[in-house]
Design an enzyme around this catalytic site. Sequence first.
Site, PDB file in Angstrom:
ATOM      1  N   TYR A  72     -45.725  39.180 -20.234  1.00 43.34           N
ATOM      2  CA  TYR A  72     -45.018  38.565 -21.349  1.00 43.34           C
ATOM      3  C   TYR A  72     -43.592  38.191 -20.939  1.00 43.34           C
ATOM      4  O   TYR A  72     -43.138  37.074 -21.193  1.00 43.34           O
ATOM      5  CB  TYR A  72     -44.997  39.528 -22.542  1.00 43.34           C
ATOM      6  CG  TYR A  72     -44.367  38.955 -23.776  1.00 43.34           C
ATOM      7  CD1 TYR A  72     -45.043  38.009 -24.552  1.00 43.34           C
ATOM      8  CD2 TYR A  72     -43.107  39.356 -24.198  1.00 43.34           C
ATOM      9  CE1 TYR A  72     -44.472  37.483 -25.699  1.00 43.34           C
ATOM     10  CE2 TYR A  72     -42.531  38.835 -25.339  1.00 43.34           C
ATOM     11  CZ  TYR A  72     -43.211  37.902 -26.088  1.00 43.34           C
ATOM     12  OH  TYR A  72     -42.640  37.377 -27.219  1.00 43.34           O
ATOM     13  N   LYS A  76     -42.186  34.351 -20.799  1.00 42.21           N
ATOM     14  CA  LYS A  76     -41.120  33.885 -21.684  1.00 42.21           C
ATOM     15  C   LYS A  76     -39.873  33.465 -20.892  1.00 42.21           C
ATOM     16  O   LYS A  76     -39.140  32.583 -21.322  1.00 42.21           O
ATOM     17  CB  LYS A  76     -40.798  34.941 -22.749  1.00 42.21           C
ATOM     18  CG  LYS A  76     -41.953  35.135 -23.739  1.00 42.21           C
ATOM     19  CD  LYS A  76     -42.369  33.813 -24.397  1.00 42.21           C
ATOM     20  CE  LYS A  76     -43.439  33.981 -25.450  1.00 42.21           C
ATOM     21  NZ  LYS A  76     -43.728  32.727 -26.166  1.00 42.21           N
ATOM     22  N   ALA A 106     -40.572  41.273 -37.729  1.00 41.97           N
ATOM     23  CA  ALA A 106     -41.838  41.687 -38.335  1.00 41.97           C
ATOM     24  C   ALA A 106     -42.735  40.460 -38.490  1.00 41.97           C
ATOM     25  O   ALA A 106     -42.438  39.561 -39.276  1.00 41.97           O
ATOM     26  CB  ALA A 106     -41.583  42.347 -39.685  1.00 41.97           C
ATOM     27  N   THR A 107     -43.793  40.405 -37.695  1.00 41.14           N
ATOM     28  CA  THR A 107     -44.736  39.296 -37.729  1.00 41.14           C
ATOM     29  C   THR A 107     -46.158  39.838 -37.648  1.00 41.14           C
ATOM     30  O   THR A 107     -46.370  41.027 -37.393  1.00 41.14           O
ATOM     31  CB  THR A 107     -44.528  38.338 -36.539  1.00 41.14           C
ATOM     32  OG1 THR A 107     -44.859  39.027 -35.331  1.00 41.14           O
ATOM     33  CG2 THR A 107     -43.107  37.807 -36.481  1.00 41.14           C
TER      34      THR A 107
END
Length: 178
Positions: A72, A76, A106-107
């Site tokens: 990740y 990114k 928060a997703t």
Amino acid sequence: MDALFNNAGVSRARPTAEVDDATWSHVMGVNNDAAFHVVTAVGRVMIEQGHGAVLNTASVAGTHGLPGNVPYVVSKHAVVGLTRALAVEWGVHGLRVNALCPGLTATGMNTRVRVVSSGYWESREAVVPLRRAGTAEEQAAIALFLNSEEASYVSGLIAEVDGGTHALYAGYAVNRPE
């Protein structure tokens, strides 16, 4: 085509020694290959018309290190590099290219962590100077601004939207007077 919000991402957190080829390929495929193919397809149209705004979603992990999630972080960082390179290359064609780098937010992508590891989530919120996670709506507000005409002179920006986390030197703790 006036604007593109190139927003995709997956994460497969695990120690680096446990990352297999399939995990690496999956994260790179979604976070880099897909982002590149979308931005270049839309970029061709925008170059032809002589204007447009592109916003790529990176992450604060794209500007700093993050333990236990190397695919990740690397992916990114690549999105940040893609953004900077395109801002320079495409600016002469009237295109603006920026990146949104959300911090703790928060997703749906982190629902499981918030529910199953609430102590971990709370410890992450505790080091954010604003003492909370961001919301999807707060990230969306910045995204809308960066792709709007109000940001007509903003290009190459790597916008860390993280409640002040990266303004804090990591060697210090955030202490709020009682």
